[in-house]
Every structure is written in C-alpha cells, then in structure tokens.
Design an enzyme around this catalytic site. Sequence first.
Site, PDB file in Angstrom:
ATOM      1  N   SER A 130       0.835  -1.203   0.000  1.00 48.67           N
ATOM      2  CA  SER A 130       0.000   0.000   0.000  1.00 48.67           C
ATOM      3  C   SER A 130       0.867   1.249   0.000  1.00 48.67           C
ATOM      4  O   SER A 130       1.969   1.259   0.570  1.00 48.67           O
ATOM      5  CB  SER A 130      -0.852  -0.016   1.269  1.00 48.67           C
ATOM      6  OG  SER A 130      -1.459   1.226   1.486  1.00 48.67           O
ATOM      7  N   TYR A 153      -2.108  -0.935  10.858  1.00 49.16           N
ATOM      8  CA  TYR A 153      -2.332  -1.492   9.522  1.00 49.16           C
ATOM      9  C   TYR A 153      -1.118  -1.219   8.630  1.00 49.16           C
ATOM     10  O   TYR A 153      -0.573  -2.126   7.983  1.00 49.16           O
ATOM     11  CB  TYR A 153      -3.605  -0.913   8.884  1.00 49.16           C
ATOM     12  CG  TYR A 153      -3.686  -1.201   7.401  1.00 49.16           C
ATOM     13  CD1 TYR A 153      -4.011  -2.471   6.939  1.00 49.16           C
ATOM     14  CD2 TYR A 153      -3.386  -0.206   6.459  1.00 49.16           C
ATOM     15  CE1 TYR A 153      -4.048  -2.746   5.573  1.00 49.16           C
ATOM     16  CE2 TYR A 153      -3.427  -0.471   5.093  1.00 49.16           C
ATOM     17  CZ  TYR A 153      -3.752  -1.742   4.656  1.00 49.16           C
ATOM     18  OH  TYR A 153      -3.765  -2.013   3.311  1.00 49.16           O
ATOM     19  N   LYS A 157       1.902  -3.737   6.684  1.00 49.59           N
ATOM     20  CA  LYS A 157       2.347  -3.738   5.287  1.00 49.59           C
ATOM     21  C   LYS A 157       3.860  -3.534   5.209  1.00 49.59           C
ATOM     22  O   LYS A 157       4.557  -4.174   4.420  1.00 49.59           O
ATOM     23  CB  LYS A 157       1.622  -2.649   4.492  1.00 49.59           C
ATOM     24  CG  LYS A 157       0.141  -2.916   4.309  1.00 49.59           C
ATOM     25  CD  LYS A 157      -0.116  -4.109   3.380  1.00 49.59           C
ATOM     26  CE  LYS A 157      -1.551  -4.547   3.363  1.00 49.59           C
ATOM     27  NZ  LYS A 157      -1.793  -5.815   2.688  1.00 49.59           N
TER      28      LYS A 157
HETATM   29  P1  NAD Z   1     -11.106  -7.040   0.976  1.00 47.96           P
HETATM   30  O1  NAD Z   1     -11.344  -7.038   2.439  1.00 47.96           O
HETATM   31  O2  NAD Z   1     -12.256  -6.818   0.072  1.00 47.96           O
HETATM   32  O3  NAD Z   1     -10.378  -8.398   0.544  1.00 47.96           O
HETATM   33  C1  NAD Z   1      -9.532  -9.122   1.396  1.00 47.96           C
HETATM   34  C2  NAD Z   1     -10.004 -10.563   1.409  1.00 47.96           C
HETATM   35  O4  NAD Z   1      -9.130 -11.322   2.246  1.00 47.96           O
HETATM   36  C3  NAD Z   1     -11.417 -10.728   1.950  1.00 47.96           C
HETATM   37  O5  NAD Z   1     -12.175 -11.519   1.059  1.00 47.96           O
HETATM   38  C4  NAD Z   1     -11.229 -11.450   3.297  1.00 47.96           C
HETATM   39  O6  NAD Z   1     -12.307 -12.306   3.595  1.00 47.96           O
HETATM   40  C5  NAD Z   1      -9.931 -12.192   3.059  1.00 47.96           C
HETATM   41  N1  NAD Z   1      -9.125 -12.486   4.249  1.00 47.96           N
HETATM   42  C6  NAD Z   1      -8.741 -11.635   5.234  1.00 47.96           C
HETATM   43  N2  NAD Z   1      -7.972 -12.283   6.120  1.00 47.96           N
HETATM   44  C7  NAD Z   1      -7.838 -13.568   5.676  1.00 47.96           C
HETATM   45  C8  NAD Z   1      -7.162 -14.707   6.159  1.00 47.96           C
HETATM   46  N3  NAD Z   1      -6.449 -14.682   7.287  1.00 47.96           N
HETATM   47  N4  NAD Z   1      -7.239 -15.859   5.444  1.00 47.96           N
HETATM   48  C9  NAD Z   1      -7.952 -15.908   4.285  1.00 47.96           C
HETATM   49  N5  NAD Z   1      -8.626 -14.851   3.799  1.00 47.96           N
HETATM   50  C10 NAD Z   1      -8.569 -13.699   4.484  1.00 47.96           C
HETATM   51  O7  NAD Z   1      -9.950  -5.953   0.701  1.00 47.96           O
HETATM   52  P2  NAD Z   1      -9.371  -5.391  -0.671  1.00 47.96           P
HETATM   53  O8  NAD Z   1      -9.705  -3.955  -0.742  1.00 47.96           O
HETATM   54  O9  NAD Z   1      -9.717  -6.286  -1.774  1.00 47.96           O
HETATM   55  O10 NAD Z   1      -7.812  -5.486  -0.333  1.00 47.96           O
HETATM   56  C11 NAD Z   1      -7.009  -6.571  -0.761  1.00 47.96           C
HETATM   57  C12 NAD Z   1      -5.580  -6.331  -0.283  1.00 47.96           C
HETATM   58  O11 NAD Z   1      -5.116  -5.095  -0.810  1.00 47.96           O
HETATM   59  C13 NAD Z   1      -5.443  -6.236   1.231  1.00 47.96           C
HETATM   60  O12 NAD Z   1      -4.240  -6.882   1.609  1.00 47.96           O
HETATM   61  C14 NAD Z   1      -5.340  -4.745   1.486  1.00 47.96           C
HETATM   62  O13 NAD Z   1      -4.597  -4.453   2.641  1.00 47.96           O
HETATM   63  C15 NAD Z   1      -4.593  -4.282   0.232  1.00 47.96           C
HETATM   64  N6  NAD Z   1      -4.846  -2.870  -0.083  1.00 47.96           N
HETATM   65  C16 NAD Z   1      -6.134  -2.425  -0.227  1.00 47.96           C
HETATM   66  C17 NAD Z   1      -6.359  -1.076  -0.501  1.00 47.96           C
HETATM   67  C18 NAD Z   1      -7.762  -0.518  -0.620  1.00 47.96           C
HETATM   68  O14 NAD Z   1      -7.939   0.692  -0.474  1.00 47.96           O
HETATM   69  N7  NAD Z   1      -8.777  -1.343  -0.884  1.00 47.96           N
HETATM   70  C19 NAD Z   1      -5.276  -0.205  -0.676  1.00 47.96           C
HETATM   71  C20 NAD Z   1      -3.968  -0.710  -0.537  1.00 47.96           C
HETATM   72  C21 NAD Z   1      -3.776  -2.050  -0.246  1.00 47.96           C
HETATM   73  C1  WQD Z   2      -9.574   9.828   0.680  1.00 50.90           C
HETATM   74  C2  WQD Z   2      -9.772  11.343   0.857  1.00 50.90           C
HETATM   75  C3  WQD Z   2     -10.069  11.993   3.151  1.00 50.90           C
HETATM   76  C4  WQD Z   2     -13.876   9.887   3.685  1.00 50.90           C
HETATM   77  C5  WQD Z   2      -6.967   4.871   2.952  1.00 50.90           C
HETATM   78  C6  WQD Z   2      -5.951   4.160   3.794  1.00 50.90           C
HETATM   79  C7  WQD Z   2      -4.809   3.682   2.937  1.00 50.90           C
HETATM   80  C8  WQD Z   2      -5.306   2.841   1.757  1.00 50.90           C
HETATM   81  C9  WQD Z   2      -6.417   3.527   1.015  1.00 50.90           C
HETATM   82  C10 WQD Z   2      -5.169   0.499   2.287  1.00 50.90           C
HETATM   83  C11 WQD Z   2      -9.011  11.928   2.045  1.00 50.90           C
HETATM   84  C12 WQD Z   2     -11.332  12.282   2.352  1.00 50.90           C
HETATM   85  C13 WQD Z   2     -12.713  10.410   3.157  1.00 50.90           C
HETATM   86  C14 WQD Z   2     -14.929  10.778   4.045  1.00 50.90           C
HETATM   87  C15 WQD Z   2     -13.585  12.624   3.291  1.00 50.90           C
HETATM   88  N1  WQD Z   2      -5.842   1.582   2.173  1.00 50.90           N
HETATM   89  N2  WQD Z   2     -12.569  11.752   2.964  1.00 50.90           N
HETATM   90  N3  WQD Z   2     -14.732  12.108   3.830  1.00 50.90           N
HETATM   91  O1  WQD Z   2      -7.172   7.976   3.622  1.00 50.90           O
HETATM   92  O2  WQD Z   2      -6.252   8.213   1.268  1.00 50.90           O
HETATM   93  O3  WQD Z   2      -6.361   5.999   2.316  1.00 50.90           O
HETATM   94  O4  WQD Z   2      -7.442   3.962   1.933  1.00 50.90           O
HETATM   95  O5  WQD Z   2      -3.993   0.316   2.160  1.00 50.90           O
HETATM   96  O6  WQD Z   2      -3.963   2.947   3.760  1.00 50.90           O
HETATM   97  O7  WQD Z   2      -5.487   5.055   4.790  1.00 50.90           O
HETATM   98  O8  WQD Z   2      -8.474   7.079   1.623  1.00 50.90           O
HETATM   99  O9  WQD Z   2     -10.829   7.038   0.968  1.00 50.90           O
HETATM  100  O10 WQD Z   2     -10.261   7.248   3.416  1.00 50.90           O
HETATM  101  O11 WQD Z   2      -9.827   9.171   1.910  1.00 50.90           O
HETATM  102  O12 WQD Z   2     -13.455  13.849   3.138  1.00 50.90           O
HETATM  103  O13 WQD Z   2     -15.977  10.369   4.547  1.00 50.90           O
HETATM  104  O14 WQD Z   2     -11.168  11.583   1.140  1.00 50.90           O
HETATM  105  O15 WQD Z   2      -9.838  13.011   4.090  1.00 50.90           O
HETATM  106  O16 WQD Z   2      -8.602  13.206   1.678  1.00 50.90           O
HETATM  107  P1  WQD Z   2      -7.027   7.426   2.271  1.00 50.90           P
HETATM  108  P2  WQD Z   2      -9.917   7.558   2.010  1.00 50.90           P
END
Ligand code: NAD
Ligand code: WQD
Length: 325
Positions: A130, A153, A157
């Site tokens: 991330s 979190y 990562k």
């Molecule tokens: P999500 O929660 O939709 O998907 C994650 C999946 O993993 C889920 O289906 C959950 O049931 C499964 N899971 C969790 N723990 C598990 C375990 N111990 N064993 C087996 N399955 C398990 O989330 P997503 O948005 O699809 O994210 C996928 C990956 O990408 C995550 O690692 C997340 O940290 C990373 N990521 C997401 C974002 C975002 O904003 N969505 C941003 C950066 C990184």
């Molecule tokens: C985006 C923008 C908020 C909600 C997060 C995690 C990051 C990654 C992605 C996993 C910001 C603004 C948001 C609301 C708002 N996840 N906002 N009102 O914070 O960039 O990142 O998700 O790895 O680790 O921290 O994403 O969607 O929460 O916010 O004004 O109700 O929207 O302040 O500027 P963020 P976000």
Amino acid sequence: MSLLITGGTGYIGSHTVVEIQMLAASEGKEWDIVIVDDLSNSSTKVLDRIKQITSKSVTFIKADVCDYDAMNTLFEQYDIEAVIHFAGHKAVGESSEKPLNYYHNNVSGTVTLLRVMELHKVKKLVFSSSATVYGDNISPLNETMSTSATNPYGQTKLMIEHILFDLAKSDSDWSIACLRYFNPIGAHHSGLIGENPNGIPNNLLPYVAQVAVGRLAQLQVFGDDYDTVDGTGVRDYIHVVDLAQGHVKALQNLDKITGCKAINLGTGNGTSVLEIVNTFKEISQQDIPYKIVPRRLGDLATVYANADLANELLVESNKKFTNDD
Ligand code: NAD
Ligand code: WQD
C-alpha cells in the site's frame, strides 16, 4: 499449472480473478485459479458473479492463511506455480483498536503462507502492499523514497515488505512483486462485482456512493484548509479494473524480477475530494449533499504516485530488475 489467489473473493481479488481469466487467456496463458479465503470480509456469492462474467469456474477453498496445516494440504493438492496474496485486514481505524488482530492476521498469515510456499518450492509472488508505507513523504511518491507507518495497519504492510526483501535476499530463486496500491475505486462495468463494505464506509468513494443512493444523508468532507487546489485532500484514485490488470502484468513479468521489487500502482494524478464529489454528481445526476468538517486525524494533504516504474517494468521494456535494498 495453478495460480493461488489468497483473498480472491474480496474487492480487488475478485476483479483480479476476472482480469486474469480474460486477459491471460487472450495472451495464450491459461491459469487454473484456486482461491483461498476465510470469508471474513467477503462472500461466496462473488464466485457465481465471476463465473457469470468470465464463463469460467474457479476452485474455492475456505481457509485461513494463518492455518499452516490447511495451507500445506492445499499446496499438496494443487500444482501451484505462483501466488497473488491479497488476504488481509485493511481498516486503518480498526487496526489501532485491535492491533494484535492485525499483526496476527496480516503478518503471521503472510509468514505462514511464505513458509508453505518455500516448503513446496513455489517462489513467485505478487503481494498487495500500500502507498501507506510512504508515511509523510512529499508527493509524487517514488519507490526509492524512505518508508514509515503511522498506524498498525500500515506497520503490517511495512513489516511484510521487510520480510519479503529479506527472504528474497536470502534466496535468489524468489521473484516477488510488491505492489504499492494508491486509492482503488470503482467496480467492474458489468455491475456484478464491486466494493460492498460492512457498516459505514471508511473510504471516500463508497461513502459518496451511499449518499448518492440515499442510504446515508450527507458526506462529511474532512477539511477544506489544506494547501491544495480547493483546500480539500488530494489522492491518486485508480480504477480497480486498471489495478487488476496491473496484477496480470506483474504476473506476466515476474520472470524479469530477481528478488523483491516494490512497484507503485497509481495513475500519477491527484484529485481533490470536491473534484470527486462534483464529478460523481455530474455523471450520476444525483445530488451529493456534503458539509465541511475538521480534518481527519492522520490525513495528509496530497498523496499521489510517480508511476514511471510500473510503466517501465510492466508496460514497456524488457529491462530486468533486481532486489530493492
Ligand atoms: P477485501 O477485504 O475486500 O479483501 C480481502 C479478502 O481477504 C477478503 O475476502 C477477506 O475475507 C480475506 N481475508 C482476510 N484475512 C484472511 C485470512 N487470514 N485468510 C484468508 N482470507 C482472508 O480488501 P481489498 O480492498 O480487496 O484489499 C485486498 C488487499 O489489498 C489487502 O491486503 C489490502 O490491505 C490491500 N490494499 C487495499 C487497498 C484498498 O484501499 N482497498 C489499498 C492498498 C492495499
Ligand atoms: C480519501 C480522501 C479523506 C472519507 C486509505 C488508507 C490507505 C489505503 C487507502 C489500504 C481523504 C477524504 C474520506 C470521508 C472525506 N488503504 N474523505 N470524507 O485515507 O487516502 O487511504 O485507503 O492500504 O492505507 O489510509 O483514503 O478514501 O479514506 O480518503 O473527506 O468520509 O477523502 O480526508 O482526503 P485514504 P480515504
């Protein structure tokens, strides 16, 4: 040969399964996909949806990646060639309330997976990292910058990245793409799969969408006094299908990576909260009521990617890459 996708019924995982089946097939490399997911944040309904979109079935195993015996049995049963590891918990706020839960699930889960992979000599991995690992560096963020984390979190990562770099240094047979996602948004154009968070959404786009359909009354915009185009926070929003295609490319280019390489997956462009709200309003023709409230703790003004490396490694060249330091 099979491709193991952990967390494959989740938001990004399900879109990636679809893209792998569609794109990889068109380029002549068919994968048998095995999904492992404990369904802690997803449902098996997604499997029918994937089949509706792709006309292909996947194998689904309900298991926790922290369960060594279950993972070992899976690797004994299937001839796994590579792994895409999405499984993990991702709620930043919850990670501060339940840090042990996050360290166990994300870090121990990954170590368990890696131990089983090593045992079975499967050394190709694409990992979901991330942009949160860049801490408060100034954007555009590039892969050579220092890393840090401000919440459990993010720490998970970062710890996993360190584990992957150490592992790849210890054994040059590993090829690992550590994909640093910026802000994934959107859904498959079929409307059959997408993001469906439980409870009140933490992220901007699902919140805006729920205001648009009347499920939530109004959006709270966290701060309009940042040094940005209109004072609201700027992020690099990447469509989930583009992100999914980035995984297909990473998988296809793993052979170019000796060791472990961190790669940004972002667009390289920043968009403000109000720009998102206005665009959503214009396209959906729905009103999005909002009010400006104080800044959210821990938020940065501007976060966006330098996407040059992804272009170089995943799109353009035949260049080879070696381990990051
Ligand atoms: P999500 O929660 O939709 O998907 C994650 C999946 O993993 C889920 O289906 C959950 O049931 C499964 N899971 C969790 N723990 C598990 C375990 N111990 N064993 C087996 N399955 C398990 O989330 P997503 O948005 O699809 O994210 C996928 C990956 O990408 C995550 O690692 C997340 O940290 C990373 N990521 C997401 C974002 C975002 O904003 N969505 C941003 C950066 C990184
Ligand atoms: C985006 C923008 C908020 C909600 C997060 C995690 C990051 C990654 C992605 C996993 C910001 C603004 C948001 C609301 C708002 N996840 N906002 N009102 O914070 O960039 O990142 O998700 O790895 O680790 O921290 O994403 O969607 O929460 O916010 O004004 O109700 O929207 O302040 O500027 P963020 P976000």
